[in-house]
Design a protein around this motif. Structure first.
Motif, PDB file in Angstrom:
ATOM      1  N   ALA A  99      54.006  -1.266  32.482  1.00 45.18           N
ATOM      2  CA  ALA A  99      53.888  -0.003  33.196  1.00 45.18           C
ATOM      3  C   ALA A  99      54.529   0.474  34.624  1.00 45.18           C
ATOM      4  O   ALA A  99      55.172   1.431  34.648  1.00 45.18           O
ATOM      5  CB  ALA A  99      52.372   0.347  33.288  1.00 45.18           C
ATOM      6  N   ARG A 100      54.246  -0.548  35.288  1.00 45.59           N
ATOM      7  CA  ARG A 100      55.092  -0.586  36.499  1.00 45.59           C
ATOM      8  C   ARG A 100      56.610  -0.486  36.407  1.00 45.59           C
ATOM      9  O   ARG A 100      57.581   0.272  37.051  1.00 45.59           O
ATOM     10  CB  ARG A 100      54.705  -1.662  37.489  1.00 45.59           C
ATOM     11  CG  ARG A 100      53.233  -1.872  38.076  1.00 45.59           C
ATOM     12  CD  ARG A 100      53.092  -2.849  38.796  1.00 45.59           C
ATOM     13  NE  ARG A 100      51.686  -3.248  39.147  1.00 45.59           N
ATOM     14  CZ  ARG A 100      50.932  -2.377  40.143  1.00 45.59           C
ATOM     15  NH1 ARG A 100      51.404  -1.163  40.599  1.00 45.59           N
ATOM     16  NH2 ARG A 100      49.815  -2.586  40.240  1.00 45.59           N
ATOM     17  N   LYS A 101      57.249  -1.156  35.386  1.00 42.42           N
ATOM     18  CA  LYS A 101      58.612  -1.103  35.080  1.00 42.42           C
ATOM     19  C   LYS A 101      59.037   0.189  34.736  1.00 42.42           C
ATOM     20  O   LYS A 101      60.144   0.760  34.888  1.00 42.42           O
ATOM     21  CB  LYS A 101      59.090  -2.064  33.917  1.00 42.42           C
ATOM     22  CG  LYS A 101      60.543  -2.429  33.801  1.00 42.42           C
ATOM     23  CD  LYS A 101      60.695  -3.539  32.772  1.00 42.42           C
ATOM     24  CE  LYS A 101      62.121  -3.542  32.563  1.00 42.42           C
ATOM     25  NZ  LYS A 101      62.339  -4.635  31.275  1.00 42.42           N
ATOM     26  N   ALA A 102      58.226   0.943  33.800  1.00 42.72           N
ATOM     27  CA  ALA A 102      58.265   2.195  33.368  1.00 42.72           C
ATOM     28  C   ALA A 102      58.166   3.468  34.730  1.00 42.72           C
ATOM     29  O   ALA A 102      58.535   4.441  34.413  1.00 42.72           O
ATOM     30  CB  ALA A 102      57.507   2.733  32.461  1.00 42.72           C
ATOM     31  N   GLY A 103      57.789   3.018  35.884  1.00 43.39           N
ATOM     32  CA  GLY A 103      57.600   3.859  36.898  1.00 43.39           C
ATOM     33  C   GLY A 103      56.147   4.021  37.056  1.00 43.39           C
ATOM     34  O   GLY A 103      55.965   5.293  37.993  1.00 43.39           O
ATOM     35  N   PHE A 104      55.231   3.659  36.545  1.00 38.81           N
ATOM     36  CA  PHE A 104      53.670   4.208  36.831  1.00 38.81           C
ATOM     37  C   PHE A 104      53.398   3.166  38.195  1.00 38.81           C
ATOM     38  O   PHE A 104      53.325   1.938  37.911  1.00 38.81           O
ATOM     39  CB  PHE A 104      52.986   3.957  35.602  1.00 38.81           C
ATOM     40  CG  PHE A 104      53.002   5.072  34.537  1.00 38.81           C
ATOM     41  CD1 PHE A 104      52.607   6.405  34.433  1.00 38.81           C
ATOM     42  CD2 PHE A 104      53.986   4.521  33.445  1.00 38.81           C
ATOM     43  CE1 PHE A 104      53.052   7.029  33.652  1.00 38.81           C
ATOM     44  CE2 PHE A 104      54.261   5.535  32.345  1.00 38.81           C
ATOM     45  CZ  PHE A 104      53.772   6.980  32.518  1.00 38.81           C
ATOM     46  N   GLN A 105      53.025   3.895  39.103  1.00 36.10           N
ATOM     47  CA  GLN A 105      52.451   3.090  40.307  1.00 36.10           C
ATOM     48  C   GLN A 105      50.865   3.180  40.456  1.00 36.10           C
ATOM     49  O   GLN A 105      50.560   2.211  41.160  1.00 36.10           O
ATOM     50  CB  GLN A 105      53.085   3.723  41.382  1.00 36.10           C
ATOM     51  CG  GLN A 105      54.946   3.495  41.430  1.00 36.10           C
ATOM     52  CD  GLN A 105      55.255   2.146  41.474  1.00 36.10           C
ATOM     53  OE1 GLN A 105      54.673   1.377  41.833  1.00 36.10           O
ATOM     54  NE2 GLN A 105      56.046   1.958  40.487  1.00 36.10           N
ATOM     55  N   GLY A 106      50.178   3.954  40.065  1.00 41.58           N
ATOM     56  CA  GLY A 106      48.719   4.025  39.960  1.00 41.58           C
ATOM     57  C   GLY A 106      48.092   3.340  38.950  1.00 41.58           C
ATOM     58  O   GLY A 106      48.457   3.655  37.672  1.00 41.58           O
ATOM     59  N   ILE A 107      47.551   2.451  39.007  1.00 36.75           N
ATOM     60  CA  ILE A 107      46.885   1.554  38.025  1.00 36.75           C
ATOM     61  C   ILE A 107      45.344   1.231  38.361  1.00 36.75           C
ATOM     62  O   ILE A 107      45.013   0.777  39.300  1.00 36.75           O
ATOM     63  CB  ILE A 107      47.594  -0.076  38.021  1.00 36.75           C
ATOM     64  CG1 ILE A 107      49.071   0.226  38.034  1.00 36.75           C
ATOM     65  CG2 ILE A 107      46.870  -0.724  36.920  1.00 36.75           C
ATOM     66  CD1 ILE A 107      49.401   0.840  36.792  1.00 36.75           C
ATOM     67  N   GLY A 108      44.815   1.658  37.363  1.00 37.26           N
ATOM     68  CA  GLY A 108      42.906   1.474  37.462  1.00 37.26           C
ATOM     69  C   GLY A 108      42.752   0.762  36.290  1.00 37.26           C
ATOM     70  O   GLY A 108      43.051   1.063  35.049  1.00 37.26           O
ATOM     71  N   THR A 109      42.058  -0.322  36.448  1.00 30.33           N
ATOM     72  CA  THR A 109      41.568  -1.167  35.294  1.00 30.33           C
ATOM     73  C   THR A 109      40.020  -1.073  35.080  1.00 30.33           C
ATOM     74  O   THR A 109      39.229  -1.127  35.950  1.00 30.33           O
ATOM     75  CB  THR A 109      41.600  -2.793  35.563  1.00 30.33           C
ATOM     76  OG1 THR A 109      41.375  -3.201  36.804  1.00 30.33           O
ATOM     77  CG2 THR A 109      43.265  -2.678  35.758  1.00 30.33           C
ATOM     78  N   ALA A 125      46.194   0.603  43.549  1.00 33.61           N
ATOM     79  CA  ALA A 125      45.262  -0.059  42.294  1.00 33.61           C
ATOM     80  C   ALA A 125      43.867  -0.155  42.774  1.00 33.61           C
ATOM     81  O   ALA A 125      43.337  -0.414  43.814  1.00 33.61           O
ATOM     82  CB  ALA A 125      45.887  -1.517  42.269  1.00 33.61           C
ATOM     83  N   TRP A 126      43.023  -0.055  41.473  1.00 33.50           N
ATOM     84  CA  TRP A 126      41.618  -0.195  41.564  1.00 33.50           C
ATOM     85  C   TRP A 126      40.873  -0.708  40.376  1.00 33.50           C
ATOM     86  O   TRP A 126      41.683  -0.745  39.327  1.00 33.50           O
ATOM     87  CB  TRP A 126      41.018   1.231  42.212  1.00 33.50           C
ATOM     88  CG  TRP A 126      41.243   2.162  40.869  1.00 33.50           C
ATOM     89  CD1 TRP A 126      40.265   2.603  39.960  1.00 33.50           C
ATOM     90  CD2 TRP A 126      42.087   3.090  40.785  1.00 33.50           C
ATOM     91  NE1 TRP A 126      40.572   3.493  39.015  1.00 33.50           N
ATOM     92  CE2 TRP A 126      41.672   3.926  39.654  1.00 33.50           C
ATOM     93  CE3 TRP A 126      43.685   3.227  41.252  1.00 33.50           C
ATOM     94  CZ2 TRP A 126      42.758   4.823  39.310  1.00 33.50           C
ATOM     95  CZ3 TRP A 126      44.453   4.042  40.722  1.00 33.50           C
ATOM     96  CH2 TRP A 126      43.922   4.989  39.785  1.00 33.50           C
ATOM     97  N   GLY A 127      39.792  -0.878  40.462  1.00 26.29           N
ATOM     98  CA  GLY A 127      38.854  -1.482  39.096  1.00 26.29           C
ATOM     99  C   GLY A 127      38.725  -3.056  39.210  1.00 26.29           C
ATOM    100  O   GLY A 127      39.249  -3.801  40.100  1.00 26.29           O
ATOM    101  N   ASP A 128      38.068  -3.321  38.308  1.00 25.67           N
ATOM    102  CA  ASP A 128      37.753  -4.767  38.041  1.00 25.67           C
ATOM    103  C   ASP A 128      38.808  -5.537  37.149  1.00 25.67           C
ATOM    104  O   ASP A 128      39.574  -4.814  36.239  1.00 25.67           O
ATOM    105  CB  ASP A 128      36.304  -5.070  37.321  1.00 25.67           C
ATOM    106  CG  ASP A 128      35.210  -4.385  38.155  1.00 25.67           C
ATOM    107  OD1 ASP A 128      35.440  -4.635  39.269  1.00 25.67           O
ATOM    108  OD2 ASP A 128      34.340  -3.776  37.587  1.00 25.67           O
ATOM    109  N   PRO A 129      39.189  -6.763  37.302  1.00 29.77           N
ATOM    110  CA  PRO A 129      39.917  -7.436  36.617  1.00 29.77           C
ATOM    111  C   PRO A 129      39.525  -7.654  35.119  1.00 29.77           C
ATOM    112  O   PRO A 129      38.601  -7.894  34.887  1.00 29.77           O
ATOM    113  CB  PRO A 129      40.434  -8.813  37.320  1.00 29.77           C
ATOM    114  CG  PRO A 129      39.029  -9.032  38.057  1.00 29.77           C
ATOM    115  CD  PRO A 129      38.549  -7.778  38.274  1.00 29.77           C
ATOM    116  N   PHE A 130      40.519  -7.605  34.073  1.00 34.00           N
ATOM    117  CA  PHE A 130      40.448  -7.836  32.950  1.00 34.00           C
ATOM    118  C   PHE A 130      39.913  -9.716  32.760  1.00 34.00           C
ATOM    119  O   PHE A 130      40.753 -10.405  33.400  1.00 34.00           O
ATOM    120  CB  PHE A 130      41.325  -7.463  31.906  1.00 34.00           C
ATOM    121  CG  PHE A 130      41.299  -6.204  31.455  1.00 34.00           C
ATOM    122  CD1 PHE A 130      41.000  -5.953  30.243  1.00 34.00           C
ATOM    123  CD2 PHE A 130      41.633  -5.146  32.368  1.00 34.00           C
ATOM    124  CE1 PHE A 130      40.629  -4.537  29.942  1.00 34.00           C
ATOM    125  CE2 PHE A 130      41.693  -3.905  32.000  1.00 34.00           C
ATOM    126  CZ  PHE A 130      41.144  -3.467  30.561  1.00 34.00           C
TER     127      PHE A 130
END
Length: 222
Positions: A99-109, A125-130
C-alpha cells in the motif's frame, strides 16, 4: 472528480479500473459514488502489486452515511480517497508495504475486524498491530474441479439407482416364480426380503443425495 447519485448511473466510458466495479466503491448506505481518479488509480496499482483480489469493505461514504456509522467528521472516505480492505486473503505486513508503495500514506489497522484502512492523506498510522501469522498467504489458484469418483451426489444417486433397479428386478422375479412350480415357492419369501433390502438401499441413496446438495448449498452461502 465526478459525483453520481447512484453507482448505476456511472457511464461505462468513465470507469477505468478493471479490477473494481462502481458498486464496490459506492457508499454502502446510499449508493452514491464520488469518483476520485487519483485514489482509484492508486487502488488499481495496489491490486497489480499484490497480484490477488482485494475485498473492499468500505470506500466512498456520503456525509449522512458517515454520520450513521460513527465515522470521523473529516473522514477521508467522504473525499473518495480512503478504502477499508479485508485481510481475509492477505498478509497484513505485506499488504501495508504494498500500500505504501502504491502511494497510500494513511494506514489504520483493525485486527479485531480483520481489515486495514488506507488513504491518500498525510503520512500517519494508527490502530493495533495484527498478530503474527504462521506464513504468508499463497497466490490464488483456480479452484480444483471435483473428481467425479469422489462426488457424494453421484455416489448417492448411484446407490439410489442400483436400489431402484434391484427392487424392480426382484419384483419381476417374484411374479415369475409365483407362476412356476410349487417346488420353488419357498424362494419367494427370501426374494421378498431381498426386495426390501434394495428398497432400503434406494432410499438411503436418495437421502445421501439430498444431504449432499443441501450441504453444498450451505457452503456456497458462507
Amino acid at each position: 472528480m465526478a459525483f453520481y447519485q447512484h453507482w448505476r448511473n456511472v457511464p461505462k466510458r468513465v470507469w477505468s479500473w478493471p479490477s473494481f466495479s462502481p458498486a464496490e466503491i459506492a457508499c454502502r448506505g446510499t449508493g452514491k459514488i464520488l469518483i476520485n481518479e487519483d485514489a482509484l488509480n492508486r487502488l488499481q496499482d495496489l491490486r497489480t502489486i499484490l497480484g490477488k483480489p482485494m475485498i473492499v469493505h468500505s470506500a466512498y461514504r456520503s456525509p449522512e452515511h458517515n454520520r450513521a456509522v460513527g465515522g470521523a467528521k473529516a473522514s477521508k472516505h467522504m473525499e473518495g480517497t480512503a478504502f477499508d480492505i479485508s485481510m481475509a486473503n492477505h498478509d497484513p505486513a505485506s499488504f501495508i508495504a504494498a500500500a505504501r508503495k502504491a502511494g497510500f500514506q494513511g494506514i489504520g489497522t483493525y485486527p479485531r475486524s480483520n481489515f486495514i484502512h488506507i488513504d491518500t492523506g498525510p503520512g500517519r498510522a494508527w490502530g493495533d498491530p495484527f498478530p503474527a501469522r504462521a506464513s504468508s498467504f499463497a497466490l490464488d489458484q483456480a479452484p480444483a474441479r471435483e473428481r467425479l469418483a469422489d462426488s457424494r451426489t453421484l455416489k448417492g444417486g448411484g446407490a439410489a439407482s442400483i436400489g431402484t433397479v434391484g427392487a424392480a428386478g426382484i419384483e419381476v422375479a417374484q411374479q415369475t416364480l409365483a407362476e412356476a412350480q410349487g417346488a420353488i415357492q419357498p424362494l419367494i419369501g427370501h426374494l421378498d426380503t431381498l426386495r426390501w433390502l434394495f428398497i432400503a438401499l434406494a432410499l438411503g441413496g436418495i437421502a445421501i443425495t439430498i444431504y449432499a446438495r443441501i450441504d453444498d448449498w450451505k457452503r456456497g452461502r458462507r
